[in-house]
Motif scaffolding. Sequence first.
Motif, PDB file in Angstrom:
ATOM      1  N   GLY A 133      21.534  33.945  32.404  1.00 46.50           N
ATOM      2  CA  GLY A 133      22.755  34.719  32.302  1.00 46.50           C
ATOM      3  C   GLY A 133      23.305  34.811  30.892  1.00 46.50           C
ATOM      4  N   ARG A 137      24.536  38.243  26.975  1.00 44.97           N
ATOM      5  CA  ARG A 137      25.644  37.920  26.083  1.00 44.97           C
ATOM      6  C   ARG A 137      25.147  37.618  24.680  1.00 44.97           C
ATOM      7  N   GLU A 218      23.976  37.080  39.251  1.00 47.30           N
ATOM      8  CA  GLU A 218      24.340  36.631  37.908  1.00 47.30           C
ATOM      9  C   GLU A 218      24.339  37.796  36.925  1.00 47.30           C
ATOM     10  N   GLY A 221      27.202  40.301  37.499  1.00 47.13           N
ATOM     11  CA  GLY A 221      28.446  39.845  36.909  1.00 47.13           C
ATOM     12  C   GLY A 221      28.492  40.068  35.412  1.00 47.13           C
ATOM     13  N   GLN A 222      27.386  39.810  34.724  1.00 45.11           N
ATOM     14  CA  GLN A 222      27.341  40.013  33.280  1.00 45.11           C
ATOM     15  C   GLN A 222      27.386  41.497  32.927  1.00 45.11           C
ATOM     16  N   ALA A 225      30.942  42.601  33.257  1.00 45.03           N
ATOM     17  CA  ALA A 225      31.805  42.043  32.221  1.00 45.03           C
ATOM     18  C   ALA A 225      31.532  42.657  30.851  1.00 45.03           C
ATOM     19  N   HIS A 333      33.845  29.024  37.517  1.00 42.18           N
ATOM     20  CA  HIS A 333      33.145  29.874  36.567  1.00 42.18           C
ATOM     21  C   HIS A 333      31.635  29.762  36.779  1.00 42.18           C
ATOM     22  N   ARG A 334      30.917  30.785  36.352  1.00 40.80           N
ATOM     23  CA  ARG A 334      29.466  30.724  36.240  1.00 40.80           C
ATOM     24  C   ARG A 334      29.126  30.376  34.796  1.00 40.80           C
ATOM     25  N   GLN A 337      28.849  32.879  31.929  1.00 41.75           N
ATOM     26  CA  GLN A 337      30.038  33.589  31.484  1.00 41.75           C
ATOM     27  C   GLN A 337      30.955  32.749  30.605  1.00 41.75           C
ATOM     28  N   VAL A 338      30.782  31.418  30.606  1.00 41.06           N
ATOM     29  CA  VAL A 338      31.729  30.585  29.850  1.00 41.06           C
ATOM     30  C   VAL A 338      31.085  29.729  28.770  1.00 41.06           C
TER      31      VAL A 338
END
Length: 379
Positions: A133, A137, A218, A221-222, A225, A333-334, A337-338
Amino acid sequence: MNRQAPLIGILGGYGAVGEAAARALAAEGGVRLRIGGRNPEAAARCAAALGGECEAAAADARSRESLERFVRGCDVLLHCAGPAYELADGPRRAAAAAGAGYVDVMDGCGPGPAPAGERTAVLSAGLSPGLSGLLPRLLTDEWQPRGAARFSGYYVSLGAFTRTGAVDYLLSLDRGYGTPRAQWRDGRVVHGALRGRERREVAGVPHPVTTYPYLTQELVGQARALGLAEARWYNAFDGRRLLDALNRFRAGDDRADSLEAQADAVVRASTLDALGRTPYHVLCGELEFPGPGGTPTRRMAVIRGEDGSAMTGVVGAVAAREVARGRIPGGVHRAGQVLAPREVLDALRRHLPGTVVALDGDVPGGTAADGLVLEEGML
């Protein structure tokens, strides 16, 4: 012991994943560790080998009373025991009842409600999900594309499953973890958008492998976002036996067998695929977006390691350390993402010297494998 340092309890702390997490945390310092599992002698041996701020305690993840005793006094519980799906949410509830933060290297056993009083929980803090994930990012942070961006991700592995890993993998297929042949496009999941299995070249792998499109929650969600226009994910197989075994399971041909027999078939198939070969795990991400003047631009990132359990443990360790230091806000949270992608990659390189990390520049019109040179420790 330094009673001021945060105490992290590692459930399953002497297993392949938990021990890797414990070694990483002990090497970083600044925390106390409690190693737990059903075998107190194994826990004690692991704690003694780590030395320093480390203790051992018995912990049976299937017993609420045992879990409550183990987590008492902990600031964070890191759940590395398995099979995770068979243990359900007992460890997470024990952490919430004790007022401790919680980190799970798996997906937290489904989308159930958060336990009452839960502080901070980080789920999916492993290899895949978890490190997988972080790929979109990492790429978008690095190049900050302007305009519509499309992401494609790949996970290729070669190596024998453990029995516990096989059980968790099979159970995950029925838990809504992803959607076969689906694609994220224009803000929604498009079912049946992609073809089935294909032979493809994937950066970081020296020969074509069999890929199968499987859009994970997963990545959904990314993609949401990050505002990605399109996103795809492929699980890839270097060998035919494991893929055949999983296809039989998906088709229902093996469902009459017990879960144990099905897991044995997966272990056997993965072992035969890896026979005489060096195990590896490769995560590859590609980002395509309009460059200067609208020129199509492609960027890539590749992470390659030898031991999937160790990679999972290091990601879990980073998440547990961040929760213990109060760097993750309250709530659920996953990990993808954090956690800070660069911090995770730096930790992998520090604690697993054989890990290869590479970022690629523009590869106009090339395949995923063109122009990418992998060097150990490169970023």
